[in-house]
Design an enzyme around this catalytic site. Structure first.
Site, PDB file in Angstrom:
ATOM      1  N   TYR A  12      16.505 -14.892  -9.358  1.00  9.19           N
ATOM      2  CA  TYR A  12      15.330 -14.283  -8.708  1.00  9.19           C
ATOM      3  C   TYR A  12      14.352 -15.354  -8.189  1.00  9.19           C
ATOM      4  O   TYR A  12      14.109 -15.457  -6.984  1.00  9.19           O
ATOM      5  CB  TYR A  12      14.663 -13.348  -9.718  1.00  9.19           C
ATOM      6  N   ILE A  13      13.844 -16.160  -9.078  1.00  8.64           N
ATOM      7  CA  ILE A  13      12.834 -17.136  -8.633  1.00  8.64           C
ATOM      8  C   ILE A  13      13.515 -18.299  -7.911  1.00  8.64           C
ATOM      9  O   ILE A  13      13.014 -18.815  -6.905  1.00  8.64           O
ATOM     10  CB  ILE A  13      11.981 -17.617  -9.823  1.00  8.64           C
ATOM     11  N   LEU A  34      26.229 -17.665 -12.032  1.00 12.30           N
ATOM     12  CA  LEU A  34      26.236 -16.257 -11.611  1.00 12.30           C
ATOM     13  C   LEU A  34      26.280 -15.301 -12.807  1.00 12.30           C
ATOM     14  O   LEU A  34      26.730 -14.169 -12.677  1.00 12.30           O
ATOM     15  CB  LEU A  34      27.393 -15.976 -10.633  1.00 12.30           C
ATOM     16  N   LYS A  85      16.639 -14.943 -20.272  1.00  8.05           N
ATOM     17  CA  LYS A  85      15.221 -14.558 -20.299  1.00  8.05           C
ATOM     18  C   LYS A  85      14.947 -13.165 -20.852  1.00  8.05           C
ATOM     19  O   LYS A  85      13.841 -12.646 -20.696  1.00  8.05           O
ATOM     20  CB  LYS A  85      14.635 -14.686 -18.890  1.00  8.05           C
ATOM     21  N   ASN A 100      21.733 -22.031 -25.173  1.00 13.57           N
ATOM     22  CA  ASN A 100      21.753 -22.087 -23.707  1.00 13.57           C
ATOM     23  C   ASN A 100      20.486 -22.720 -23.137  1.00 13.57           C
ATOM     24  O   ASN A 100      20.556 -23.646 -22.312  1.00 13.57           O
ATOM     25  CB  ASN A 100      21.920 -20.668 -23.158  1.00 13.57           C
ATOM     26  N   SER A 125       6.579 -20.548 -19.186  1.00 15.85           N
ATOM     27  CA  SER A 125       6.078 -19.178 -19.130  1.00 15.85           C
ATOM     28  C   SER A 125       4.732 -19.080 -19.835  1.00 15.85           C
ATOM     29  O   SER A 125       4.467 -19.805 -20.800  1.00 15.85           O
ATOM     30  CB  SER A 125       7.088 -18.273 -19.838  1.00 15.85           C
ATOM     31  N   TYR A 150      13.246 -16.239 -27.356  1.00 17.60           N
ATOM     32  CA  TYR A 150      13.136 -16.618 -25.941  1.00 17.60           C
ATOM     33  C   TYR A 150      11.863 -17.440 -25.711  1.00 17.60           C
ATOM     34  O   TYR A 150      11.889 -18.530 -25.141  1.00 17.60           O
ATOM     35  CB  TYR A 150      13.117 -15.362 -25.038  1.00 17.60           C
ATOM     36  N   LYS A 154      10.991 -21.717 -24.662  1.00 17.70           N
ATOM     37  CA  LYS A 154      10.112 -22.286 -23.624  1.00 17.70           C
ATOM     38  C   LYS A 154       9.176 -23.331 -24.244  1.00 17.70           C
ATOM     39  O   LYS A 154       8.947 -24.406 -23.691  1.00 17.70           O
ATOM     40  CB  LYS A 154       9.310 -21.175 -22.927  1.00 17.70           C
ATOM     41  N   LEU A 201       8.408  -4.401 -16.038  1.00 19.78           N
ATOM     42  CA  LEU A 201       7.697  -3.248 -15.481  1.00 19.78           C
ATOM     43  C   LEU A 201       8.095  -2.916 -14.036  1.00 19.78           C
ATOM     44  O   LEU A 201       8.486  -1.781 -13.744  1.00 19.78           O
ATOM     45  CB  LEU A 201       6.178  -3.504 -15.567  1.00 19.78           C
ATOM     46  N   ARG A 232      -1.803  -7.677 -17.094  1.00 21.45           N
ATOM     47  CA  ARG A 232      -1.002  -8.856 -16.758  1.00 21.45           C
ATOM     48  C   ARG A 232      -1.489  -9.439 -15.428  1.00 21.45           C
ATOM     49  O   ARG A 232      -2.180  -8.772 -14.661  1.00 21.45           O
ATOM     50  CB  ARG A 232       0.481  -8.481 -16.589  1.00 21.45           C
TER      51      ARG A 232
HETATM   52  C1  UD1 Z   1       7.916 -10.280 -20.741  1.00 21.43           C
HETATM   53  C2  UD1 Z   1       7.978 -11.152 -21.944  1.00 21.43           C
HETATM   54  C3  UD1 Z   1       7.665 -12.568 -21.546  1.00 21.43           C
HETATM   55  C4  UD1 Z   1       8.622 -13.055 -20.513  1.00 21.43           C
HETATM   56  C5  UD1 Z   1       8.657 -12.097 -19.338  1.00 21.43           C
HETATM   57  C6  UD1 Z   1       9.830 -12.478 -18.478  1.00 21.43           C
HETATM   58  C7  UD1 Z   1       7.396  -9.735 -23.855  1.00 21.43           C
HETATM   59  C8  UD1 Z   1       6.371  -9.456 -24.884  1.00 21.43           C
HETATM   60  N1  UD1 Z   1       7.074 -10.690 -22.968  1.00 21.43           N
HETATM   61  O1  UD1 Z   1       6.590 -10.344 -20.265  1.00 21.43           O
HETATM   62  O2  UD1 Z   1       7.758 -13.409 -22.665  1.00 21.43           O
HETATM   63  O3  UD1 Z   1       8.274 -14.330 -20.061  1.00 21.43           O
HETATM   64  O4  UD1 Z   1       8.834 -10.746 -19.792  1.00 21.43           O
HETATM   65  O5  UD1 Z   1       9.937 -11.656 -17.391  1.00 21.43           O
HETATM   66  O6  UD1 Z   1       8.434  -9.116 -23.828  1.00 21.43           O
HETATM   67  N2  UD1 Z   1       5.805  -1.976 -19.421  1.00 21.43           N
HETATM   68  C9  UD1 Z   1       5.762  -0.590 -19.511  1.00 21.43           C
HETATM   69  N3  UD1 Z   1       6.900   0.104 -19.305  1.00 21.43           N
HETATM   70  C10 UD1 Z   1       8.097  -0.502 -19.015  1.00 21.43           C
HETATM   71  C11 UD1 Z   1       8.117  -1.924 -18.907  1.00 21.43           C
HETATM   72  C12 UD1 Z   1       6.953  -2.611 -19.134  1.00 21.43           C
HETATM   73  O7  UD1 Z   1       4.716  -0.007 -19.778  1.00 21.43           O
HETATM   74  O8  UD1 Z   1       9.105   0.186 -18.856  1.00 21.43           O
HETATM   75  C13 UD1 Z   1       4.557  -2.720 -19.650  1.00 21.43           C
HETATM   76  C14 UD1 Z   1       4.650  -3.645 -20.846  1.00 21.43           C
HETATM   77  O9  UD1 Z   1       4.283  -2.972 -22.020  1.00 21.43           O
HETATM   78  C15 UD1 Z   1       3.653  -4.733 -20.460  1.00 21.43           C
HETATM   79  C16 UD1 Z   1       3.735  -4.765 -18.930  1.00 21.43           C
HETATM   80  O10 UD1 Z   1       4.342  -3.557 -18.537  1.00 21.43           O
HETATM   81  O11 UD1 Z   1       2.380  -4.338 -20.842  1.00 21.43           O
HETATM   82  C17 UD1 Z   1       4.564  -5.925 -18.429  1.00 21.43           C
HETATM   83  O12 UD1 Z   1       5.804  -5.908 -19.118  1.00 21.43           O
HETATM   84  P1  UD1 Z   1       7.017  -6.864 -18.714  1.00 21.43           P
HETATM   85  O13 UD1 Z   1       7.331  -6.694 -17.277  1.00 21.43           O
HETATM   86  O14 UD1 Z   1       8.092  -6.639 -19.690  1.00 21.43           O
HETATM   87  O15 UD1 Z   1       6.437  -8.335 -18.842  1.00 21.43           O
HETATM   88  P2  UD1 Z   1       5.712  -9.078 -20.055  1.00 21.43           P
HETATM   89  O16 UD1 Z   1       5.670  -8.281 -21.277  1.00 21.43           O
HETATM   90  O17 UD1 Z   1       4.406  -9.548 -19.547  1.00 21.43           O
END
Ligand code: UD1
Length: 335
Positions: A12-13, A34, A85, A100, A125, A150, A154, A201, A232
């Site tokens: 991705y990045i 891959l 990740k 890894n 991160s 994970y 880092k 998310l 975030r």
């Molecule tokens: C997560 C990891 C972080 C990592 C990053 C990589 C955790 C605690 N942190 O970050 O270490 O570097 O992924 O991409 O796992 N959310 C929902 N519903 C969903 C998915 C997410 O509400 O179905 C919310 C989560 O609760 C969070 C926010 O969306 O509050 C972001 O979540 P996410 O995208 O998983 O990222 P991080 O938690 O910030």
């Protein structure tokens, strides 16, 4: 033209960084096994850039493959993206993550030393900060014990880099601490390719809007934030990619044995609910969601202080949250 080895360059990045590197006049050389990407990303990169790309399929801790690459190209720098990740998986299979993520960094450092390659940009991160007491987080904010294996990889990799540079290894290193990368190339030709059910998310939001997932669960709305959902710092992947180009240029101006860290975020915090509403508004689509339980281990709120990267690299994000979510949706439609 300088050859830059990008490990995980089909990811991705990495793939977006390849585009930005070409734009800036570098020649990216991609190595990727891959395991979490697809070969057709390379074709897409060629369509976007109009350039033939050099690609090696394989593991970046494979020393003989690295030596083969060095014998075929003079490498002037490395951007090391390749890593596992998935936070959840790392708690179940920690050794896989330590092996890894740390093994590949060690192999890359050995390779750099043996071939007198000076410059390295490392993917770190904001997870290294845990839940900070004071927001926004600066690079001086103390790191905390990692919440997951994970996250710990880092932190350990950052420490390895610091020690290696201190040992007068003759290299210059920048760790970029990414906040939450979102969005996709505006062409819709490349983007994030989650395998299976997305843990993050925005891919979950786009898949729900597309009807692939029935419902998105918002993990908690009773936190101490403006609307109760987590906060975030969502950074467009093209801006994040551009930070790598700026980091390489900055490394080129330093003495050898240089190490520094930079936050890469927008400097703004947005809640999960704001992301959903903004996504619906800019794309005029509904996202079916419900409020669910808190996700164990979640950070409540974090966003970046970006003063350092703004002033030192003269890097500023050029995409808004709206742009990011429009591009994420555009990419989902391609998929
Ligand atoms: C997560 C990891 C972080 C990592 C990053 C990589 C955790 C605690 N942190 O970050 O270490 O570097 O992924 O991409 O796992 N959310 C929902 N519903 C969903 C998915 C997410 O509400 O179905 C919310 C989560 O609760 C969070 C926010 O969306 O509050 C972001 O979540 P996410 O995208 O998983 O990222 P991080 O938690 O910030």
């Amino acid at each position: 033209m300088k050859n830059i080895l990008i490990t995980g360059g089909a990811g991705y990045i990495g793939s977006h960084t390849a585009v930005q590197l070409i734009e800036a006049g570098y020649n990216p050389i991609i190595i990727d096994d891959l395991s979490n990407s697809e070969e057709k990303v390379l074709d897409r990169l060629e369509e976007i850039t109009g350039r033939k790309l050099t690609f090696y399929k394989g593991d970046c801790s494979d020393k003989s493959l690295l030596e083969k690459i060095a014998s075929e190209h003079e490498i002037s720098g490395v951007i090391h993206f390749a890593a596992f990740k998935a936070v959840g998986e790392s708690t179940v299979q920690p050794l896989k993550y330590y092996q890894n993520n740390i093994g590949s960094l060690l192999a890359i450092l050995d390779f750099m030393k043996a071939n007198r390659i000076k410059d390295l940009v490392f993917s770190s991160s904001c997870t290294v900060y845990g839940q900070p007491e004071v927001l926004p987080v600066t690079e001086e904010t103390p790191r905390q014990d990692a919440e997951s294996p994970y996250g710990n990889t880092k932190k350990i990799c950052e420490d390895i880099l610091m020690d290696f540079v201190k040992s007068q290894a003759g290299i210059r290193v920048i760790s970029l601490r990414y906040f939450n990368p979102v969005g996709a190339h505006p062409s819709g030709k490349i983007g994030e390719l989650p395998i299976g059910t997305p843990a993050n998310l925005v891919p979950f939001v786009t898949q729900t809007a597309a009807g692939i997932r029935e419902k998105l669960t918002v993990f908690g709305d009773d936190y101490d934030t403006v609307d109760g959902s987590c906060v975030r710092d969502f950074i467009h992947v093209m801006d994040l990619a551009d930070a790598h180009v700026k980091a390489l240029a900055y490394l080129g101006e330093q003495q050898v044995d240089f190490y520094d860290v930079f936050n890469v975020g927008t400097g703004n915090g947005n809640t999960v609910l704001e992301v959903i509403r903004t996504f619906e508004k800019v794309n005029r689509v509904k996202v079916n969601f419900e409020i669910g339980a808190r996700r164990p281990g979640d950070i409540v709120k974090i966003w970046a202080d970006t003063a350092k990267i703004n002033s030192v690299f003269n890097w500023h994000p050029s995409y808004s949250l709206e742009d990011s979510l429009r591009d994420s949706w555009n990419w989902q439609k391609t998929l």
